[in-house]
Design an enzyme around this catalytic site. Structure first.
Site, short mmCIF file in Angstrom:
data_model
loop_
_atom_site.label_atom_id
_atom_site.label_comp_id
_atom_site.label_asym_id
_atom_site.label_seq_id
_atom_site.Cartn_x
_atom_site.Cartn_y
_atom_site.Cartn_z
N LYS A 78 0.85 -1.19 0.00
CA LYS A 78 0.00 0.00 0.00
C LYS A 78 0.88 1.24 0.00
O LYS A 78 1.87 1.30 0.76
CB LYS A 78 -0.90 -0.02 1.24
CG LYS A 78 -1.95 1.10 1.28
CD LYS A 78 -2.85 0.98 2.52
CE LYS A 78 -3.97 2.00 2.49
NZ LYS A 78 -4.89 1.87 3.66
N SER A 158 -9.91 2.02 2.48
CA SER A 158 -8.98 2.73 1.62
C SER A 158 -7.95 1.84 0.93
O SER A 158 -7.34 2.26 -0.05
CB SER A 158 -8.21 3.79 2.44
OG SER A 158 -7.38 3.16 3.41
N SER A 182 -10.29 -0.20 6.71
CA SER A 182 -9.66 -0.14 5.39
C SER A 182 -8.95 -1.40 4.93
O SER A 182 -8.51 -1.46 3.79
CB SER A 182 -8.67 1.02 5.33
OG SER A 182 -9.38 2.20 5.08
N1 GLN Z 1 -13.52 4.46 5.60
C1 GLN Z 1 -12.90 4.94 6.81
C2 GLN Z 1 -12.50 6.39 6.64
O1 GLN Z 1 -12.72 6.93 5.59
C3 GLN Z 1 -11.76 4.09 7.20
C4 GLN Z 1 -10.51 4.39 6.48
C5 GLN Z 1 -9.37 3.57 6.97
O2 GLN Z 1 -9.54 2.58 7.68
N2 GLN Z 1 -8.18 4.00 6.64
O3 GLN Z 1 -11.98 6.99 7.55
#
Ligand code: GLN
Length: 494
Positions: A78, A158, A182
């Site tokens: 990532k 994400s 995410s």
């Molecule tokens: N969807 C969540 C957010 O937008 C989680 C994102 C994440 O876990 N990095 O904050």
């Protein structure tokens, strides 16, 4: 079997037995990326030459007899993990030119284990999002399609690029990070397994910070066992991260075979939300039946503060993000837009460098931390977060693990749920409570929706008990026998 279709366990065995070489395994992935990445956009930066150099070293190590389970295994990283000498963008314009001079601890440990890095995977900008649509490097397409439809779907977020890469056979496994879901939600959307370990299990050193009290690294892979193999190398105490846990790393791979006989599994009433989709409910009931059939004892439990999970998360995470992202000022690293004076330069740099979602979070975070609102929002959210943690502690006095759905829906279409940000935030309803409590949680593919898309179940465990999470997830994986494949994948799609 084609080289790109192997699991990490299978590829590791074939490499050790010298049936395949790391160079040919890597070359097959490089070729697949060259064909499919222009379409899926799973990687922001592919590093094929670097990967081949690492693969040659892996082959030498295997020949010398010093190989481990990950030696020669090609992975997607990532693009939130700093990789020395390889551009690291966090999917943001503000870090477009950033080449870190140092390596994150997690990626260093993977390199030490002999893993091969195919490239840096796409994500939502600074990991803020649930659909991989906020990346400054373009959206990622989910390799899965609805039955009889060619509509483009999101891979979740994400860690959407990581998930799309593994699902489409452009990597055998990937690193992800999970702040509020995410790793788990993209795994669910792409038919993969993914685990967010206990907060503190993996070092955050060198991972670009979003919300420091929530961020955790973890793996995404095709099987629970592959996740265990990756987590084994990623985890461990690190003096460079003050929140890293000084705990021995158990044998995660052995835990996969643990079984669930006699284990007590909690089913939280509060996750049965109003308007829950009937197919998600059915899948959950099916999961309960599978675990029962494997000898687990099922208990109804209550996590009474679940409904405050989303509001608390969407105060705490932006608050920490607004503070963490203050460092992007055009001075120390990353992009700069010149201005008339210093303040003007800051403003222009941040205006041009951050996308809309990141700006929204910075503004929400600054607001909830500001004098006069701090007590009403941030402090209150911290207190409710403690209650959410206490809910889990109370529940775990009676049960060994908790079973819930991972996400309220299957993957949705690109462009859907974009009317207002709150609709997007609702995706995280089942994943944020475990993040707020810091407990480990895993998504495992459990079935298909009526439209033919993968759906995941989530297993939540006690602090530092990833072993039970893995053994329960493996039992679900065996029972589900999930074998469906995405439409777009190496070897079948051009
Ligand atoms: N969807 C969540 C957010 O937008 C989680 C994102 C994440 O876990 N990095 O904050």
């Amino acid at each position: 079997m084609s080289l790109t279709d192997m699991t990490i366990a299978e590829a590791g065995a074939a490499l050790a037995a010298k049936k395949i070489s790391a160079v040919e395994l890597t070359a097959a992935h490089n070729a697949a990326i060259a064909v499919l990445n222009p379409r899926l956009n799973a990687y922001i930066t592919a590093t094929p030459e670097l990967a081949l150099t690492q693969a040659q070293a892996a082959d030498a190590r295997i020949a010398a007899g010093g190989a481990g389970a990950l030696t020669g295994i090609p992975l997607a990283i990532k693009d939130l993990f700093c990789t020395a000498g390889s551009r690291t963008t966090a999917a943001s314009n503000i870090l477009r030119p950033f080449v870190p001079p140092y390596e994150s601890t997690v990626t260093q440990q993977l390199l030490d284990a002999g893993a091969v890095f195919l490239g840096k995977a796409n994500l939502d900008e600074f990991a803020m999002g649930s659909a991989n649509i906020t990346s400054a490097y373009g959206t990622v397409e989910n390799p899965w399609k609805r039955n009889g439809s060619d509509a483009k779907l999101v891979p979740g977020g994400s860690s959407g690029g990581s998930a799309a890469a593994v699902a489409a056979r452009l990597a055998l496994g990937a690193t992800g990070t999970d702040t509020g879901g995410s790793i788990r939600q993209p795994a669910s959307f792409t038919g993969l397994a993914g685990i967010k370990p206990t907060y503190g299990r993996c070092s955050r050193y060198g991972i670009i910070a979003f919300s420091s009290s929530l961020d955790q690294a973890g793996p995404i892979a095709r099987t629970v066992e592959d996740c265990a193999i990756l987590l084994q190398a990623m985890a461990g105490f690190d003096a460079k991260d003050s929140t890293s846990a000084e705990r021995a790393v158990p044998d995660f791979r052995a835990a996969v075979k643990g079984g669930v006989k006699g284990k007590k599994i909690g089913i939280p009433a509060e996750y049965r939300t109003d308007g829950m989709s009937p197919e998600i409910l059915r899948l959950w009931e099916q999961g309960v039946a599978w675990l029962k059939a494997e000898g687990a004892e099922i208990r109804e439990i209550s996590l009474p503060h679940t409904k405050y999970g989303l509001p608390v998360y969407y105060i705490v995470a932006p608050a920490e993000a607004s503070s963490n992202l203050a460092r992007y000022d055009g001075v120390r690293f990353g992009a700069r837009v010149d201005g008339e004076d210093l303040i003007d330069m800051y403003e222009r740099t941040r205006a041009a460098g951050f996308g809309a979602e990141v700006k929204r979070r910075i503004m929400i975070g600054t607001y909830v931390l500001s004098a006069g609102y701090y007590d009403a929002y941030y402090l209150k959210a911290q207190k409710v977060r403690a209650l959410i943690l206490r809910d889990f502690q109370t529940a775990f006095a009676d049960v060994d693990a908790i079973l819930t759905p991972t996400a309220p829906s299957a993957a949705f279409g690109l462009g859907e749920k974009m009317g207002d940000p709150v609709t997007m935030y609702l995706n995280d309803v089942f994943t944020v409570p475990a993040s707020l409590a810091g407990v480990p949680a895993m998504s495992v593919p459990a079935g298909l929706s009526a439209e033919g898309l993968p759906l995941g179940l989530q297993v939540i465990g006690k602090h530092f008990d990833e072993e039970t999470v893995l053994s329960v997830s493996a039992a679900l994986e065996r029972a589900a026998g999930f074998s469906a494949l995405p439409t777009i994948r190496a070897g079948v799609s051009a």
